[in-house]
Design a protein around this motif. Structure first.
Motif, PDB file in Angstrom:
ATOM      1  N   UNK A 429       0.862  -1.182   0.000  1.00  0.00           N
ATOM      2  CA  UNK A 429       0.000   0.000   0.000  1.00  0.00           C
ATOM      3  C   UNK A 429       0.899   1.234   0.000  1.00  0.00           C
ATOM      4  N   UNK A 430       0.368   2.393  -0.412  1.00  0.00           N
ATOM      5  CA  UNK A 430       1.212   3.600  -0.374  1.00  0.00           C
ATOM      6  C   UNK A 430       1.672   3.951   1.038  1.00  0.00           C
ATOM      7  N   UNK A 431       2.796   4.668   1.108  1.00  0.00           N
ATOM      8  CA  UNK A 431       3.360   5.056   2.407  1.00  0.00           C
ATOM      9  C   UNK A 431       2.321   5.698   3.309  1.00  0.00           C
ATOM     10  N   UNK A 466       9.376   0.638  -2.050  1.00  0.00           N
ATOM     11  CA  UNK A 466       9.265   1.185  -3.405  1.00  0.00           C
ATOM     12  C   UNK A 466       9.157   2.699  -3.273  1.00  0.00           C
ATOM     13  N   UNK A 467       9.219   3.388  -4.403  1.00  0.00           N
ATOM     14  CA  UNK A 467       9.104   4.837  -4.313  1.00  0.00           C
ATOM     15  C   UNK A 467       7.846   5.257  -3.554  1.00  0.00           C
ATOM     16  N   UNK A 468       6.709   4.652  -3.896  1.00  0.00           N
ATOM     17  CA  UNK A 468       5.433   5.161  -3.376  1.00  0.00           C
ATOM     18  C   UNK A 468       4.872   4.367  -2.209  1.00  0.00           C
ATOM     19  N   UNK A 469       5.539   3.321  -1.779  1.00  0.00           N
ATOM     20  CA  UNK A 469       4.987   2.542  -0.679  1.00  0.00           C
ATOM     21  C   UNK A 469       5.809   1.307  -0.401  1.00  0.00           C
TER      22      UNK A 469
ATOM     23  N   UNK B 173       3.288   9.886   0.235  1.00  0.00           N
ATOM     24  CA  UNK B 173       3.673   8.738  -0.590  1.00  0.00           C
ATOM     25  C   UNK B 173       4.454   9.124  -1.841  1.00  0.00           C
ATOM     26  N   UNK B 251       2.282   0.216  -4.990  1.00  0.00           N
ATOM     27  CA  UNK B 251       3.718   0.181  -5.285  1.00  0.00           C
ATOM     28  C   UNK B 251       4.105  -1.060  -6.080  1.00  0.00           C
TER      29      UNK B 251
END
Lengths: 583, 583
Positions: A429-431, A466-469, B173, B251
């Motif tokens: 899931x996203x951060x 990952x970059x987004x999560x 994110x 992600x």
């Protein structure tokens, strides 16, 4: 007989290797506290004689033709081989084995020597309207290997175990061409001899194959550096009816919807993968796994994200929550002498600093590269860890993690033989949503334990940035004393966790794939329109439904899902898949 | 009228902006030498009045229903708007415009305000068996926007220009939700105001849209850091008949063959993309583009690869061959004063060092991050450049490149109006094959120039490093004085280059997509079995063939390809696609 070794028919790994609680004095009390189970009684692994294996369904003509292709040694249809090739190593598989609950068992196992034999097998089987299920290491845990219960056609398991070679290495490009049946250790051993590594180390590494990794969209522990299998695989070959799909190794391309990406995650439904070109890397000069402690999970997660958005480069960033940290300590050998002294001193220091040791979280971060580069990255990480209240424990703890990283499934089997069920659910899931997802999942599991009226335990670790999560990986356990209700109790908890992923902006699985286990959630995961696109591809490419039918997407017949083994199917598709979380 | 601005109907960019040779004294002699063309005569852009635009094919009922959806201002069917929406900006498009050679022109253009209007338009059109072609910035150069010549149904161009907003930013994110019609500058301006960048800068940046980038599998100049669009896009929404495909931002996921990857590169054939969640990054503290010189292309390529496998991190690594380096100098303003002195001193020094300035190659490498990180990376790069015989020229040359990076298409139009054709072909291949591919492509082009009996010029740059290989981007030009043969001459060269990619382990296109231009090579690029999988997906998902039909894969009717404009189709599918290059 075939010369290809398989895992235990009843559990993880090969015969003779298992979890041993001796010398780990904290383990029994930990299990007692967590799920009320007394592990002092000896375990009772199942006996093969107790299984009632149905007779194979195959006509003589097809059997003879298959024999002509592979030869007598490489066509097996004894009960043991058929059972080994029918089930994976998911907890449902192992519970069913222990209850003698076999359903549709594969009819025959063939071991092709090369792609030409695979082509002949595929053509013979499709022409005879038989079903083909590819088999690598047999470690699948989402029900991707088992024939559908209502399957009336002959089911042929195609074991790729003889196709285990690294065929060539393009030293200049960092690419290797490897046969699909090669298991993790076979790959790394052959590459390592020439100074290369693929860097793909999933938990199942010792018992899973390149073809399986591709077919399930696998991710390895060191994905922060090496990427998911979808990044690593640059070209591949797969045998379809009357033809070979041949994708040359390309760093990148814009030729339409990616066919490479269609095969990745196809779970045998688009053909049988025979080999792939994968990215390989020079074995790094330095490789270090460093351990860290954080005062709690929240501060640790914050640090993981800041590390990922900093200029630091890591190969793995991982943190366990307090429960998993406790479990880690409980499975460690009793420490003696200087080591014990150092740890006690450290814990004393942390207590004086105000830490609640019950909330403490253990983290591992890995580094690779030239010595100077590793030092630079470790310095950036140390600064961030310190800023978030954590401390560096060092490479000692790190190397313990590194040496034990593939062993968790043995503990699962140990517990299963002593009256407890343990399983995993993992997602991304996203951060911005990580903590919410963590909280709601723990809550959903605890609520499900209550609903089932059972004691239960759930723990979690964070990994794969990952970059987004990132990925959250949950492991849960509950006692399994009452055979009448235990499966249903397990199912209640598993469903609650997966449904919580769907309801809270997470995916059905980050790296275990879909199989028949996760298929009921696909319409929620990728929206009903998404399943239509997958269906267009899978059905259009396999009009006879001969390639591992029923996996990823079911045919819509209620009850066909392995998932709905003895519990109702989930409540259909909700409108929620249309929503996107807002910032 | 719609308020949405478009490029020139006859060329790149907006009216009033073009290439100006004044103050660039080396340009005219360079063109004269390269292709024998005298550019002193004024150019003659085409006149719209000279075009014979066929009347639109649409029945009143559909037109009225579309009007009801978008309102009068946002339905346009005047000749100019229809022509602007029919052709892209490929050199074939622009040659045809200049000859008045229109074929099937779109019948009507609609400008939906939002996804709900897109849904209504799609449903109306599919129900009426009309054809839908989405339109972003109109910069496509592979014939993806034009209706197929034999299309008898009404063709509706859906211009997404009103849907150009950054809808939300998930600051935690690093994700932004952006409407598909947003052009590059609109995206960066909206993100930049809040301190973010998407980092996606294709050559077409000023005149291409997010939806177009996704639909064509675009790659930006800074892909070494930011990745291809396939890496950047994490979730999306696309309107299909009666439904919205809704992929949440994730992600990573293992839910079967990636539907996200099916839509990326689908060129309008799976629906109309309305918005996407993309990775965004904080605007870096430092951004520097540094210029370097290498004694020749080979030493430069070796350096690029060593940089990529080192511990250095770059945002762009680019080197021009000797011809492109010469062209770069020829398009620069005359240097005066101190700058001129510095360059002359430098060239003198290089000559004394034994460099053959005719072979010299210009390179640009970009760096981003914290100041210390940038310095560390520049130091590693400098060491590698020096090892390969290159020298650091500095950020002065680098910033010139950076400011001119979107301007090349204007030179193409300038030449086209003065009697020369220029076009591009770009591809990727593994590192081990780069030099061979470069040599064979130059040879194939020169052979094709000879075959056509024309003078010609070809130049190349290397860019977009990946683990296993990189992109080579070729630009070629030839005189276009004889209208009777010039198209065929151009076609001979273009085909020779593309076929050489196929015959030598490279892909049909790295980032321009397929359209109708590259479709004839798809079976060679991804093997015939690969096109069957694409066909299963595209046809299964769009049984009525309403979504941009004929793109990526043709229907197999000879002559339908835009590609075979007035030359024979290539000689079918060879068996070569089955081969993989060996190490």
């Amino acid at each position: 007989m075939s010369g290809v070794k398989h895992q235990k028919w009843w559990g993880w790994g090969v015969e003779g290797i298992g979890f041993n609680p001796e010398g780990k004095p904290n383990f029994a009390p930990f299990v007692k506290k967590a799920i009320g189970l007394d592990i002092s009684k000896p375990g009772t692994p199942p006996k093969f004689e107790d299984l009632d294996v149905p007779a194979p369904v195959i006509d003589d003509a097809l059997r003879t033709r298959l024999l002509d292709v592979v030869g007598e040694r490489y066509l097996l249809d004894d009960d043991l081989d058929r059972v080994v090739h029918t089930l994976g190593k998911g907890v449902r598989d192992l519970m069913r084995i222990r209850r003698g609950d076999l359903r549709r068992v594969v009819d025959v196992v063939v071991y092709p020597a090369d792609e030409a034999q695979v082509q002949k097998i595929v053509d013979l089987c499709v022409d005879a309207d038989a079903v083909l299920i590819p088999f690598g290491g047999g470690s699948n845990i989402v029900g991707a290997l088992e024939p559908m219960p209502a399957e009336r056609r002959t089911v042929v398991s195609v074991d790729l175990g003889r196709m285990s070679k690294v065929l060539e290495i393009d030293d200049e490009s960092g690419l290797a061409r490897i046969q699909a049946g090669a298991l993790g250790p076979q790959i790394e051993e052959q590459l390592g001899r020439r100074g290369w590594t693929m860097g793909h180390f999933p938990d199942s590494f010792n018992h899973s194959s390149l073809g399986g990794w591709i077919a399930t969209r696998s991710t390895g522990m060191q994905s922060d550096k090496y990427g998911d299998i979808a990044d690593i695989v640059r070209g591949l070959r797969a045998v379809r009816h009357g033809e070979v799909l041949a994708l040359r190794p390309l760093p990148s391309t814009s030729s339409g919807p990616s066919v490479r990406e269609m095969v990745i995650g196809s779970e045998g439904r688009l053909g049988i993968i025979t080999e792939a070109w994968v990215n390989v890397h020079r074995v790094p000069e330095v490789r270090e796994i460093v351990g860290y402690f954080f005062p709690d999970f929240t501060s640790g997660l914050d640090a993981m994200q800041e590390i990922h958005t900093s200029d630091a480069h890591t190969i793995v960033t991982r943190i366990s929550d307090a429960n998993e940290t406790e479990m880690s300590f409980a499975t460690q050998r009793a420490q003696k002498g200087r080591k014990k002294l150092v740890m006690n001193t450290l814990f004393g220091y942390l207590k004086r600093r105000g830490w609640d040791l019950e909330k403490m979280c253990l983290s591992y971060i890995g580094f690779e590269g030239g010595r100077r580069y590793v030092k630079q990255n470790q310095a950036i990480v140390k600064e961030i860890v310190t800023k978030h209240g954590g401390i560096v424990v060092g490479t000692g703890v790190g190397s313990v993690y590194d040496s034990k990283k593939f062993d968790t499934p043995y503990i699962r089997d140990f517990l299963l033989d002593r009256g407890a069920t343990a399983d995993v659910s993992e997602t991304t899931t996203p951060w911005s949503n990580l903590k919410h997802l963590y909280d709601t999942t723990i809550e959903a599991a605890n609520h499900a334990f209550d609903t089932a009226g059972t004691k239960g335990f759930i723990m979690c670790h964070f990994a794969h940035s990952y970059h987004s999560g990132a990925c959250l990986y949950f492991t849960f356990a509950l006692p399994d004393n009452d055979k009448a209700t235990s499966y249903q109790n397990y199912d209640t908890v598993k469903r609650a966790i997966q449904q919580n992923f769907m309801d809270n902006g997470a995916t059905v699985s980050h790296h275990h794939g879909v199989g028949s286990e996760h298929a009921p959630w696909m319409a929620e995961d990728i929206s009903p329109a998404g399943t239509k696109l997958q269906r267009a591809l899978l059905e259009g490419a396999d009009p006879g439904n001969n390639f591992n039918p029923g996996k990823i997407l079911h045919d819509g017949e209620p009850g066909i899902a392995m998932h709905s083994y003895d519990a109702p199917a989930p409540g259909g598709v909700s409108g929620r898949a249309e929503q996107v979380p807002s910032a």
